[in-house]
Motif scaffolding. Structure first.
Motif, PDB file in Angstrom:
ATOM      1  N   SER A  72     -20.037  35.823  38.660  1.00 14.83           N
ATOM      2  CA  SER A  72     -19.605  36.106  40.032  1.00 14.83           C
ATOM      3  C   SER A  72     -19.793  34.944  40.997  1.00 14.83           C
ATOM      4  O   SER A  72     -19.396  35.045  42.161  1.00 14.83           O
ATOM      5  N   HIS A  73     -20.375  33.847  40.527  1.00 19.69           N
ATOM      6  CA  HIS A  73     -20.412  32.643  41.372  1.00 19.69           C
ATOM      7  C   HIS A  73     -20.769  31.432  40.538  1.00 19.69           C
ATOM      8  O   HIS A  73     -21.864  31.331  39.986  1.00 19.69           O
ATOM      9  N   CYS A  74     -19.814  30.492  40.455  1.00 22.51           N
ATOM     10  CA  CYS A  74     -20.058  29.236  39.755  1.00 22.51           C
ATOM     11  C   CYS A  74     -19.138  28.175  40.354  1.00 22.51           C
ATOM     12  O   CYS A  74     -18.392  28.425  41.306  1.00 22.51           O
ATOM     13  N   HIS A  75     -19.239  26.977  39.786  1.00 18.42           N
ATOM     14  CA  HIS A  75     -18.379  25.853  40.178  1.00 18.42           C
ATOM     15  C   HIS A  75     -17.826  25.291  38.865  1.00 18.42           C
ATOM     16  O   HIS A  75     -18.368  24.335  38.304  1.00 18.42           O
ATOM     17  N   LEU A  76     -16.766  25.896  38.378  1.00 13.36           N
ATOM     18  CA  LEU A  76     -16.323  25.669  37.010  1.00 13.36           C
ATOM     19  C   LEU A  76     -15.890  24.223  36.774  1.00 13.36           C
ATOM     20  O   LEU A  76     -16.272  23.603  35.779  1.00 13.36           O
ATOM     21  N   MET A  77     -15.101  23.679  37.676  1.00  8.22           N
ATOM     22  CA  MET A  77     -14.626  22.316  37.469  1.00  8.22           C
ATOM     23  C   MET A  77     -15.784  21.326  37.544  1.00  8.22           C
ATOM     24  O   MET A  77     -15.835  20.351  36.780  1.00  8.22           O
ATOM     25  N   SER A  78     -16.729  21.584  38.431  1.00  6.34           N
ATOM     26  CA  SER A  78     -17.916  20.726  38.502  1.00  6.34           C
ATOM     27  C   SER A  78     -18.731  20.826  37.219  1.00  6.34           C
ATOM     28  O   SER A  78     -19.314  19.834  36.763  1.00  6.34           O
ATOM     29  N   ALA A  79     -18.795  22.019  36.637  1.00  7.17           N
ATOM     30  CA  ALA A  79     -19.507  22.182  35.371  1.00  7.17           C
ATOM     31  C   ALA A  79     -18.877  21.318  34.290  1.00  7.17           C
ATOM     32  O   ALA A  79     -19.580  20.686  33.490  1.00  7.17           O
ATOM     33  N   GLY A  80     -17.551  21.286  34.243  1.00  8.23           N
ATOM     34  CA  GLY A  80     -16.880  20.419  33.285  1.00  8.23           C
ATOM     35  C   GLY A  80     -17.091  18.954  33.586  1.00  8.23           C
ATOM     36  O   GLY A  80     -17.242  18.130  32.686  1.00  8.23           O
ATOM     37  N   ARG A  81     -17.157  18.636  34.874  1.00  7.76           N
ATOM     38  CA  ARG A  81     -17.330  17.237  35.286  1.00  7.76           C
ATOM     39  C   ARG A  81     -18.689  16.692  34.855  1.00  7.76           C
ATOM     40  O   ARG A  81     -18.815  15.502  34.528  1.00  7.76           O
ATOM     41  N   THR A  82     -19.713  17.527  34.860  1.00  8.41           N
ATOM     42  CA  THR A  82     -21.043  17.052  34.495  1.00  8.41           C
ATOM     43  C   THR A  82     -21.088  16.503  33.075  1.00  8.41           C
ATOM     44  O   THR A  82     -21.972  15.704  32.749  1.00  8.41           O
ATOM     45  N   LEU A  83     -20.163  16.930  32.241  1.00  6.95           N
ATOM     46  CA  LEU A  83     -20.144  16.436  30.867  1.00  6.95           C
ATOM     47  C   LEU A  83     -19.756  14.967  30.800  1.00  6.95           C
ATOM     48  O   LEU A  83     -20.029  14.291  29.800  1.00  6.95           O
ATOM     49  N   ASP A  84     -19.112  14.451  31.862  1.00  5.54           N
ATOM     50  CA  ASP A  84     -18.664  13.059  31.901  1.00  5.54           C
ATOM     51  C   ASP A  84     -19.617  12.150  32.665  1.00  5.54           C
ATOM     52  O   ASP A  84     -19.474  10.929  32.610  1.00  5.54           O
ATOM     53  N   GLU A  85     -20.571  12.708  33.377  1.00  6.43           N
ATOM     54  CA  GLU A  85     -21.334  11.916  34.338  1.00  6.43           C
ATOM     55  C   GLU A  85     -22.823  11.861  33.970  1.00  6.43           C
ATOM     56  O   GLU A  85     -23.226  12.308  32.897  1.00  6.43           O
ATOM     57  N   ILE A  86     -23.630  11.322  34.857  1.00  6.34           N
ATOM     58  CA  ILE A  86     -25.054  11.164  34.594  1.00  6.34           C
ATOM     59  C   ILE A  86     -25.715  12.536  34.659  1.00  6.34           C
ATOM     60  O   ILE A  86     -25.794  13.154  35.721  1.00  6.34           O
TER      61      ILE A  86
END
Length: 565
Positions: A72-86
């Motif tokens: 009921s509350h997340c930041h899905l695209m940011s979750a995917g982005r973390t896989l590419d970043e520090i």
């Protein structure tokens, strides 16, 4: 899990030899799915007779089948982005954080002046220093490359000198209203940015191009499927980029119809809100040009305060461990009410981030004009909600209950917050906070989520936290066990509760005829666990098979109907 008659768009599927959680205290042997909808649940023999020709059969091998999880509350695209970043989620010291940064830079060489992004650090877990990281720390490992690194809560970031120079931050920079920029003893910015001032340092980060955003989204969809998550309420749409974000979702969900998305859209000023409203889109509409109903407009999402860990959550009294502050208000009461009034009048649902008791009180005040008392579901026809609802007393919760204000909570937050909450607000207020069982008992509509990437989108530890209120590290005793909920209540909050939040409770969240065929086959029967094994066994559960709309989107033991590669 093997099945027969496999094809990419099956006419019908029969799951048999199962323990299907159909409703409270009701389990069935089999479930028949035709197209994207459940046709019947009941005895396998009867469902075999009712199955259309060509139906594929799945043997669940006696396993538990539950509705697909709905975060009921997340930041899905940011979750995917973390896989590419520090990724700093697992660091447990400042030294380890700096070593992780150094290793990332060595593995991903960047030109001098490039600004890199990362997230996940939590100074409360540091074993070597008792403070936040500072620009001077980051400069030691990245003198030529810029760094902007978000705290795990997303309400504070630390930047190094290169990044601050790129953003034009000087000792004379005035923080945005509702934000803060830290300074050292000499009056120079020390690299710490909080709340609305984050936008000022984020200006240094190069924009993520469309191809990268869609790559991040595909990675997040795969993780959701593997975790048994079939629906999300996600906050990725914000500011003036809303059209591009909705288009990205429309494109990717058309290619990978594995997840149902309800957008929580952040517009923190009247101008940004009006810019969206002129589109004519309203809560419940298909959000993209294709008309794909897996991509829907949800509520306006606002922020009233920050996080407890960063001491930016807005309290009604000063912090017990820092009496110089009671947090940060990111909107004034007048600004908040004006945005809520405009959204509701235009037919846009609202849900508001509020963690501290001062923030929650302000949100309830703003909702009074649009709710009535003690009218049951009719008390809150727009289904206005509050995200987090952490620091509460009984009176605040009763105000929410009388007006049926929705609570979108994250039980997984107990894993960290129980280590700090009594220090932050004192034991008396802490004892009435994170009151999940009380919320259920007094009639607050409750849903569960993870706030991913603040926490992992994987739902199992979230469930275990709600049911046992124990930490998975340190073998601590349950924290206020009187607020534990049952396994059924936790699953229902994660399924029917989240469906109710998006006006979809008649089509999602139950394994009953007429409901969408979104489900999970579990490797553990959550309803049959001994009391002493609940925490570890629930937290360690995995999805054997995940189905969205009759399509197998994840299968650890056989074929699936979609390919994420």
């Amino acid at each position: 899990m093997e099945h027969t008659n496999t094809h990419s768009a099956p006419v019908a599927t029969l799951i048999e030899n199962a323990r299907v959680y159909a409703d409270t205290n009701r389990f069935e042997e089999a479930i028949l799915i035709v197209g994207d909808t459940i046709r019947a649940v009941g005895p396998a023999e009867a469902l075999r007779r009712a199955a259309p020709e060509g139906t594929r059969t799945i043997d669940a091998r006696g396993r538990l089948v539950i509705p697909g999880f709905n975060d009921s509350h997340c930041h899905l695209m940011s979750a995917g982005r973390t896989l590419d970043e520090i990724d700093l989620q697992r660091v447990r010291s400042l030294e380890e954080m700096l070593e992780t940064i150094r290793a990332y830079i060595e593995a991903h060489p960047a030109a001098p002046g490039t600004v890199l992004h990362g997230r996940g650090w939590n100074h409360d877990f540091f074993t070597d220093v008792a403070r936040m990281p500072l620009a001077s720390d980051l400069d030691a490992v990245a003198p030529d490359v810029g760094l902007v690194l978000e705290r795990t809560c997303g309400h504070v970031a630390v930047a190094n000198t290169v990044a601050m120079r790129a953003a034009g931050i000087t000792r004379d920079t005035v923080p945005n209203a509702g934000g803060d920029i830290g300074h050292d003893e000499a009056g120079e910015p020390n690299g710490i940015f909080a709340e609305n001032a984050l936008a000022q340092i984020y200006a240094a980060i190069p924009p993520v191009d469309r191809a990268a955003r869609r790559r991040h989204l595909r990675a997040a969809l795969r993780h959701a499927a593997a975790s048994g998550v079939t629906s999300v309420h996600t906050m990725d749409v914000q500011g003036d980029n809303w059209r591009a974000t909705l288009e990205d979702y429309d494109t990717v969900l058309s290619e990978l119809p594995t997840l149902r998305v309800n957008h929580q859209m952040c517009f923190m000023t009247p101008e940004l809100l009006e810019n969206f409203l002129v589109s004519g889109l309203r809560t419940g509409d298909a959000a993209g040009a294709t008309g794909n109903r897996m991509n829907r407009v949800g509520p306006l999402k606002l922020f009233v305060d920050g996080s407890l860990g960063a001491r930016t959550a807005l309290l009604r009294a000063p912090y017990r461990d820092d009496p110089t502050t009671s947090g940060i208000a990111t909107l004034t009461p007048a600004e908040l009410s004006a945005l809520v009034d405009r959204a509701v009048a235009a037919g846009l649902q609202t849900t508001i981030h509020a963690i501290g008791d001062g923030a929650i009180e302000r949100v309830i005040d703003a909702y009074e004009a649009h709710t009535t008392e003690n009218a049951g579901a009719g008390s809150n026809p727009a289904r206005l909600g509050i995200v987090h609802v952490q620091i509460t007393d009984r009176a605040l919760l009763e105000r929410m209950a009388r007006r049926s204000i929705l609570a979108h909570v994250q039980p997984i937050f107990l894993q960290y917050d129980t280590t700090i909450v009594e220090d932050r607000v004192g034991p008396e207020l802490a004892a009435t906070s994170y009151a999940f069982r009380t919320m259920n008992e007094i009639g607050i509509p409750v849903s569960y989520g993870t706030d991913s990437p603040v926490e992992d989108l994987n739902p199992w530890q979230n469930l275990a936290s709600a049911v046992t209120r124990t930490r998975f590290e340190g073998n601590a005793a349950p924290w206020h066990p009187e607020e534990c909920v049952t396994v059924a209540d936790a699953i229902d909050a994660y399924t029917t509760g989240s469906a109710f939040a998006s006006f979809e409770e008649q089509t999602k969240g139950r394994l009953l005829p007429g409901y969408l065929a979104d489900l999970v086959v579990c490797d553990t029967d959550l309803f049959a666990l001994p009391a002493g094994e609940l925490a570890d066994r629930i937290a360690g559960t995995r999805a054997v098979l995940t189905m969205t709309g009759g399509r197998i989107v994840w299968n650890t033991e056989g074929e699936a109907d979609v390919n994420f590669d």
